[in-house]
Scaffold this active site. Structure first.
Site, PDB file in Angstrom:
ATOM      1  N   ASP A 156      -9.943   2.954   1.793  1.00 49.65           N
ATOM      2  CA  ASP A 156     -10.428   2.225   3.324  1.00 49.65           C
ATOM      3  C   ASP A 156     -10.928   3.446   4.271  1.00 49.65           C
ATOM      4  O   ASP A 156     -11.762   3.404   5.000  1.00 49.65           O
ATOM      5  CB  ASP A 156      -9.175   1.766   3.974  1.00 49.65           C
ATOM      6  CG  ASP A 156      -8.514   0.568   3.291  1.00 49.65           C
ATOM      7  OD1 ASP A 156      -9.539  -0.134   2.885  1.00 49.65           O
ATOM      8  OD2 ASP A 156      -7.307   0.236   3.481  1.00 49.65           O
ATOM      9  N   LYS A 204       0.824  -1.209   0.024  1.00 51.25           N
ATOM     10  CA  LYS A 204       0.102  -0.105   0.019  1.00 51.25           C
ATOM     11  C   LYS A 204       0.871   1.362  -0.056  1.00 51.25           C
ATOM     12  O   LYS A 204       0.305   2.378  -0.667  1.00 51.25           O
ATOM     13  CB  LYS A 204      -1.052   0.076   1.054  1.00 51.25           C
ATOM     14  CG  LYS A 204      -2.459  -1.163   1.079  1.00 51.25           C
ATOM     15  CD  LYS A 204      -3.139  -0.874   2.290  1.00 51.25           C
ATOM     16  CE  LYS A 204      -4.296  -1.566   2.075  1.00 51.25           C
ATOM     17  NZ  LYS A 204      -5.337  -1.698   3.157  1.00 51.25           N
TER      18      LYS A 204
HETATM   19  P1  NAP Z   1      -0.512  -3.561  10.601  1.00 53.51           P
HETATM   20  O1  NAP Z   1      -0.249  -2.221   9.778  1.00 53.51           O
HETATM   21  O2  NAP Z   1       0.472  -4.776  10.607  1.00 53.51           O
HETATM   22  O3  NAP Z   1      -0.638  -3.065  12.026  1.00 53.51           O
HETATM   23  C1  NAP Z   1      -1.038  -4.013  12.874  1.00 53.51           C
HETATM   24  C2  NAP Z   1      -1.318  -3.271  14.470  1.00 53.51           C
HETATM   25  O4  NAP Z   1      -1.914  -4.184  15.306  1.00 53.51           O
HETATM   26  C3  NAP Z   1      -0.047  -2.574  14.987  1.00 53.51           C
HETATM   27  O5  NAP Z   1      -0.384  -1.462  15.567  1.00 53.51           O
HETATM   28  C4  NAP Z   1       0.214  -3.569  16.304  1.00 53.51           C
HETATM   29  O6  NAP Z   1       0.976  -3.396  17.157  1.00 53.51           O
HETATM   30  C5  NAP Z   1      -0.943  -4.062  16.611  1.00 53.51           C
HETATM   31  N1  NAP Z   1      -0.975  -5.511  16.956  1.00 53.51           N
HETATM   32  C6  NAP Z   1      -0.461  -6.731  16.329  1.00 53.51           C
HETATM   33  N2  NAP Z   1      -0.806  -7.676  17.162  1.00 53.51           N
HETATM   34  C7  NAP Z   1      -1.095  -7.107  18.395  1.00 53.51           C
HETATM   35  C8  NAP Z   1      -1.608  -8.038  19.615  1.00 53.51           C
HETATM   36  N3  NAP Z   1      -1.071  -9.407  19.855  1.00 53.51           N
HETATM   37  N4  NAP Z   1      -1.890  -7.145  20.739  1.00 53.51           N
HETATM   38  C9  NAP Z   1      -1.990  -5.730  20.487  1.00 53.51           C
HETATM   39  N5  NAP Z   1      -1.434  -5.254  19.272  1.00 53.51           N
HETATM   40  C10 NAP Z   1      -1.325  -5.910  18.347  1.00 53.51           C
HETATM   41  O7  NAP Z   1      -1.880  -4.186  10.145  1.00 53.51           O
HETATM   42  P2  NAP Z   1      -3.166  -3.263   9.491  1.00 53.51           P
HETATM   43  O8  NAP Z   1      -3.140  -3.156   8.134  1.00 53.51           O
HETATM   44  O9  NAP Z   1      -3.288  -1.948  10.253  1.00 53.51           O
HETATM   45  O10 NAP Z   1      -4.157  -4.079   9.890  1.00 53.51           O
HETATM   46  C11 NAP Z   1      -4.921  -4.435  11.280  1.00 53.51           C
HETATM   47  C12 NAP Z   1      -5.853  -5.183  11.164  1.00 53.51           C
HETATM   48  O11 NAP Z   1      -7.184  -4.555  10.590  1.00 53.51           O
HETATM   49  C13 NAP Z   1      -5.951  -6.461  10.421  1.00 53.51           C
HETATM   50  O12 NAP Z   1      -6.593  -7.536  11.101  1.00 53.51           O
HETATM   51  C14 NAP Z   1      -6.773  -6.417   9.256  1.00 53.51           C
HETATM   52  O13 NAP Z   1      -7.257  -7.288   8.739  1.00 53.51           O
HETATM   53  C15 NAP Z   1      -7.856  -5.310   9.635  1.00 53.51           C
HETATM   54  N6  NAP Z   1      -8.105  -4.500   8.599  1.00 53.51           N
HETATM   55  C16 NAP Z   1      -9.522  -4.591   8.207  1.00 53.51           C
HETATM   56  C17 NAP Z   1     -10.006  -3.770   7.233  1.00 53.51           C
HETATM   57  C18 NAP Z   1     -11.509  -3.991   6.697  1.00 53.51           C
HETATM   58  O14 NAP Z   1     -11.772  -3.662   5.604  1.00 53.51           O
HETATM   59  N7  NAP Z   1     -12.382  -4.216   7.606  1.00 53.51           N
HETATM   60  C19 NAP Z   1      -9.215  -3.055   6.620  1.00 53.51           C
HETATM   61  C20 NAP Z   1      -7.635  -2.915   6.901  1.00 53.51           C
HETATM   62  C21 NAP Z   1      -7.372  -3.556   7.963  1.00 53.51           C
HETATM   63  P3  NAP Z   1       2.868  -2.859  17.251  1.00 53.51           P
HETATM   64  O15 NAP Z   1       2.941  -1.585  16.322  1.00 53.51           O
HETATM   65  O16 NAP Z   1       2.945  -3.044  18.540  1.00 53.51           O
HETATM   66  O17 NAP Z   1       3.306  -4.242  16.657  1.00 53.51           O
END
Ligand code: NAP
Length: 292
Positions: A107, A71
């Protein structure tokens, strides 16, 4: 529709992409409206991303979606960005225009529309707590600020990443005239009561609760204010652990399927100029998630 010499092509660039629900959702929409379009998965390794994006133009694609891990990496290859893409520094939709490739972040719109349609939540003047500081959290912060939220609190496991998100986004949002407050604290917060005081919405933008992800959300939910509404961006399983807990405590809560749907609907309109058939797209998504 049969694929023929006039079929127009869109796709999704990611690595991997085999798990993506977008091909099903968009192809169902194209069929429903009898549009001669086709949506295909495009697995692209990170070192090939420049070639792949330039290839979209060379091959005459209408556009593409972009997902993890590309992205941010696609941005140098685009001629123009929309406001959401510029503010978040991330692109999830590309459109080929006569002036070159334009990047969007649907998004941002998808999250806002889902908040409104699925929770009846309008951000203006509200306080929101967001869990996570990754790409999804960035989209949520930008969406909420553009929609006039008064205060946004980011809670992140790695506090430095939470602070970095604020340092990146606050000046950009100020430049756009946002006067709200953006702050970051560690997750779990030291003073949960203070963080949640006066909060109207809690957003989970971490993968905690996702199928195959065993870690639990590091946030005790007992002290959450009873009037809080909750948005869990996770949608697989549809009844996430956070949703279960909220429902048990009588809090209004929804999963992130609506965000996926409405980001797709916005991209569909950008590519086709037509309003997306959201009921058809929603039913395909729901069926697929239930069967996974
Ligand atoms: P990302 O960039 O990898 O960021 C992940 C975030 O989650 C980071 O802030 C990380 O914290 C935190 N995290 C990971 N494991 C954790 C844990 N065990 N406990 C607490 N915090 C934790 O991922 P992303 O793209 O932002 O996506 C995040 C989630 O949103 C995913 O599940 C994704 O599928 C979902 N999502 C959904 C949509 C939708 O359309 N519904 C769209 C986008 C994303 P640290 O910085 O401390 O590692």
């Amino acid at each position: 529709m049969e694929i023929d010499g006039k079929t127009r092509v869109v796709g999704i660039i990611g690595w991997p992409v085999s798990h993506s629900l977008s091909p099903l959702m968009h192809n169902a929409a194209f069929r429903h409206l009898r549009l001669n379009y086709c949506y295909i998965p495009l697995p692209v390794a990170p070192e090939k991303i420049g070639e792949a994006v330039r290839g979209l133009e060379a091959l005459g694609f209408v556009g593409a979606n972009v997902t993890i891990p590309h992205k941010e990496a696609v941005i140098p290859y685009l001629a123009e960005l929309d406001v959401g893409a510029e503010l978040t520094g991330a692109v999830n939709t590309i459109v080929r225009t006569p002036a070159g490739l334009k990047g969007y972040n649907t998004d941002v719109d998808g999250f806002l529309r889902s908040l409104k349609e699925d929770l009846g939540f309008v951000p203006i003047g509200k306080k929101v707590v967001i869990l996570g500081a990754g790409g999804a959290a960035r989209a949520a912060v930008v969406a909420l600020a553009l929609a006039g939220a008064a205060a946004i609190v980011v809670l992140n496991r790695n506090p430095a990443r939470g602070r970095a998100l604020c340092e990146l986004l606050a000046p950009r949002l100020r430049e756009r005239g946002w006067q709200g407050e953006l702050t970051a604290f560690p997750l779990p917060p030291e003073d949960e009561e203070k963080v949640f005081q006066g909060a109207n919405l809690l957003v989970n933008a971490t993968p905690a609760g996702m199928e195959g992800f065993t870690a639990e959300l590091p946030l005790p939910l007992e002290q959450l204010p009873g009037e809080l509404v909750v948005y869990d961006m996770v949608y697989n399983p549809p009844m996430t652990p956070l949703l279960q807990e909220c429902r048990r405590r009588g809090l209004q809560a929804v999963n992130g399927l609506g965000m996926l749907l409405y980001q797709g609907a916005a991209a569909f309109t950008l590519w086709t100029g037509r309003e997306a058939p959201v009921e058809i797209m929603a039913s395909v998504l729901a069926k697929q998630v239930e069967n996974q």
